[in-house]
Motif scaffolding. Structure first.
Motif, short mmCIF file in Angstrom:
data_model
loop_
_atom_site.label_atom_id
_atom_site.label_comp_id
_atom_site.label_asym_id
_atom_site.label_seq_id
_atom_site.Cartn_x
_atom_site.Cartn_y
_atom_site.Cartn_z
N GLN A 226 0.83 -1.20 0.00
CA GLN A 226 0.00 0.00 0.00
C GLN A 226 0.86 1.26 0.00
O GLN A 226 0.57 2.23 -0.72
N GLU A 227 1.93 1.22 0.76
CA GLU A 227 2.83 2.38 0.83
C GLU A 227 3.52 2.63 -0.51
O GLU A 227 3.93 3.76 -0.79
N SER A 228 3.67 1.60 -1.32
CA SER A 228 4.32 1.77 -2.62
C SER A 228 3.31 1.92 -3.75
O SER A 228 3.68 1.85 -4.94
N TYR A 235 3.22 -7.85 -5.08
CA TYR A 235 4.29 -7.04 -5.66
C TYR A 235 4.28 -5.66 -5.00
O TYR A 235 3.25 -5.09 -4.70
N ASN A 236 5.50 -5.16 -4.74
CA ASN A 236 5.65 -3.93 -3.97
C ASN A 236 7.06 -3.41 -4.14
O ASN A 236 7.89 -4.03 -4.81
N SER A 237 7.35 -2.29 -3.52
CA SER A 237 8.71 -1.73 -3.58
C SER A 237 8.99 -0.92 -2.33
O SER A 237 8.08 -0.55 -1.58
N TRP A 264 1.63 -1.04 -12.63
CA TRP A 264 2.23 -0.56 -11.38
C TRP A 264 3.75 -0.44 -11.51
O TRP A 264 4.34 0.54 -11.05
N VAL A 265 4.39 -1.42 -12.14
CA VAL A 265 5.84 -1.37 -12.32
C VAL A 265 6.24 -0.12 -13.10
O VAL A 265 7.20 0.57 -12.75
#
Length: 434
Positions: A226-228, A235-237, A264-265
Motif C-alpha cells: 500500500q505504501e508503494s 508485488y511492492n517496492s 504498477w511497475v
C-alpha cells in the motif's frame, strides 16, 4: 550443536572436491509457552523510517500493541495496530497481529515488547545512507540445511534479509506455517525480512472458490504494497538507505502489458530519481535466465512481458529463486550479453526440503552467458558501498564456517556514462537506445 550437524551432512573429499549434500530433515519448531505469549515474531520495513512488527497469539484477547524504546526495559513509545486471521479447511489460524511503529532513528537498536506480554526483543534499523549490507536467501524452508544457512547468516552483521519466494514449504499444511514462523523468529525479529511469493505460497484449490490463493502468505507476511502504491501484496517496492530502490515482483500473478502489475511497475519505476537513488534491485521467484535442468523455460513468458521495462530502467541486479542451486550470469538483455542490462542471479539454495537441482546443461543456449554455477546450499551477501560500487559474494554451507565460492564488484548502471541513465525512467522506447 550446529557445527556438528553440518559435518554430518557435508563432506570435503581429500582432493578438495565438495560432496553435494542430500536434503536435510524437517525441523518442526513447537510453541511451549502460554497462549498469550507472542510467537512467530518478525519485522519488515515500511517506508524509510517505520517497521511493521508481526506476531501470532492463540489467545484472541491479546491486544495488537507494541511498546518500544531505545533503552532496554524502558518503553517510551506505544503503537496500536491491526489483527487478522484466516481459515483453511478445518485449520483456523491464531490471532495475527501487525503493528507499524515509528518514526524510527536510522542505525539504532530498539527494544520492544508485543501485546504487553512476554519477553523483550530488539532489532536494529538500517542506516540512513550507504554502506549497507543485504543477505539474499531464497527457497528457505525449515530443514537442517535451513538451520545451517541461518547460522552462517548470523555469524556477521547485516542490515536486511531479502527472500525471493518459497518461505515455509507448508504446501497447504497450515501448521507448517506456524512451525516456520517459530523456526525463523530468532533471526526475523532482529532484522527486517523482505519477501516475495513463490509457487509454494499459492496454496489454491480452483474447485473450492472460498479458498483464496496466498491466504496464509498475505495474512502472515504483509509487505509495504500500500505504501508503494501497489494494489496487491504480491508485488511492492521500498527504498533502503536512500541509495537503493528494491522492487519485489510476483511470478504467480498477471504480468502482461495489460495487467495491474505491469502498470504498477511502470508507475513505480517512473518515481525513482536515479540521481538520488542510484541502485535499482529487483526480486522475483522464477528466473528468467537459467541453465539448470530444473524449471527450464518457466520464466520465459514473464521475461518477454517485462524484460524491456527492467532494461530501459537500467535495473542493476535481478535476484530469483525457484531453482535449488546458485547461478550468476553476466549482464544480459534479450538473451545477449549487454553491459547495460541487469545482472541475473539465481539463489534458490537456502535449505528447502526438496533437495538440490544438481544438473546444469552444458549445451544450453544461455551457457555462454552463465559465469558461475554450483548446486550447493548457501546464501548471498550484497554490500552496497556507495552510489557506484557494491560487493556481491555467495557463501556455500560446507562446514561450521561457510565458504565464499563466488564474488565480484559491481558498478551501478547509474554511474556508467555508456548506459545513459536519466534521472527518471520513461516507459517510451524512444528515450533509449535498444
Amino acid at each position: 550443536m550446529f557445527p556438528i550437524l553440518y559435518l554430518l551432512f557435508a563432506t570435503v573429499l581429500c582432493n578438495g572436491e565438495f560432496t553435494r549434500p542430500p536434503p536435510g530433515k524437517m525441523i518442526l519448531t513447537r510453541h511451549s509457552k502460554s497462549s498469550s505469549y507472542p510467537q512467530q515474531v518478525h519485522i519488515s520495513a515500511v517506508g524509510t523510517d517505520h517497521m511493521r512488527v508481526s506476531w501470532i497469539t492463540t489467545d484472541k484477547r491479546v491486544p495488537s500493541i507494541v511498546e518500544y524504546g531505545t533503552y532496554s526495559g524502558t518503553y517510551d513509545l506505544t503503537a496500536t495496530g491491526e489483527h487478522t486471521s484466516y481459515r483453511y479447511f478445518s485449520y483456523v489460524s491464531g490471532k495475527i497481529h501487525h503493528v507499524n511503529i515509528g518514526p524510527l532513528l536510522p542505525d539504532t537498536v530498539y527494544y520492544y515488547r508485543c501485546g504487553r506480554v512476554g519477553d523483550e526483543f530488539n532489532f536494529k534499523t538500517p542506516p540512513a545512507v550507504v554502506p549497507i549490507e543485504f543477505v539474499v536467501a531464497g527457497d528457505l524452508g525449515q530443514t537442517e540445511w535451513t538451520a545451517s544457512t541461518l547460522y552462517h547468516v548470523n555469524q556477521s552483521d547485516y542490515d536486511m534479509l531479502l527472500l525471493p519466494g518459497d518461505l515455509s514449504y507448508a504446501d497447504t499444511q497450515q501448521p507448517l506455517w506456524d512451525a516456520f514462523g517459530r523456526f525463523v523468529e530468532p533471526y526475523a525479529r532482529k532484522r527486517p525480512w523482505m519477501v516475495t511469493q513463490g509457487n509454494h505460497e499459492v496454496e489454491a484449490f480452483p474447485v473450492l472458490h472460498d479458498l483464496h490463493p496466498f491466504a496464509a502468505y498475505n495474512s502472515r507476511w504483509p509487505m509495504p504494497y500500500q505504501e508503494s502504491g501497489s494494489p496487491s501484496n504480491l508485488y511492492n517496492s521500498f527504498n533502503v538507505a536512500a541509495a537503493i530502490h528494491v522492487i519485489m515482483l510476483g511470478s504467480y500473478t498477471d504480468f502482461d502489458s495489460n495487467s495491474a502489475q505491469y502498470n504498477w511497475v511502470v508507475a513505480d519505476l517512473a518515481k525513482v530519481d536515479r540521481s538520488k537513488t542510484p541502485w535499482l534491485i529487483v526480486l522475483l521467484h522464477v528466473p528468467w535466465y537459467n541453465t539448470n535442468l530444473a524449471h527450464q523455460g518457466e520464466g520465459e513468458s514473464m521475461r518477454k512481458a517485462m524484460e524491456d521495462l527492467l532494461y530501459k530502467a537500467r535495473v542493476d541486479v535481478v535476484f530469483s529463486g525457484h531453482v535449488h542451486a546458485y547461478e550468476r550470469f553476466m549482464r544480459i538483455y534479450n538473451n545477449k550479453a549487454d553491459p547495460c542490462g541487469p545482472m541475473y542471479i539465481t539463489i534458490g539454495d537456502g535449505g528447502n526440503r526438496e533437495g538440490l537441482a544438481l544438473e546444469f546443461e552444458k549445451d544450453h543456449k544461455s551457457a555462454h552467458l552463465s559465469v558461475f554455477h554450483e548446486a550447493s546450499f548457501g546464501h548471498g551477501r550484497l554490500k552496497v558501498i556507495n552510489g557506484s560500487s557494491a560487493h556481491w559474494s555467495w557463501h556455500r554451507n560446507d562446514d561450521s564456517v561457510s565458504t565464499m565460492r563466488d564474488e565480484l564488484w559491481l558498478e551501478s548502471l547509474s554511474s556508467s556514462s555508456a548506459c545513459k541513465v536519466g534521472s527518471h525512467f520513461v516507459a517510451s522506447a524512444d528515450h533509449y537506445e535498444l
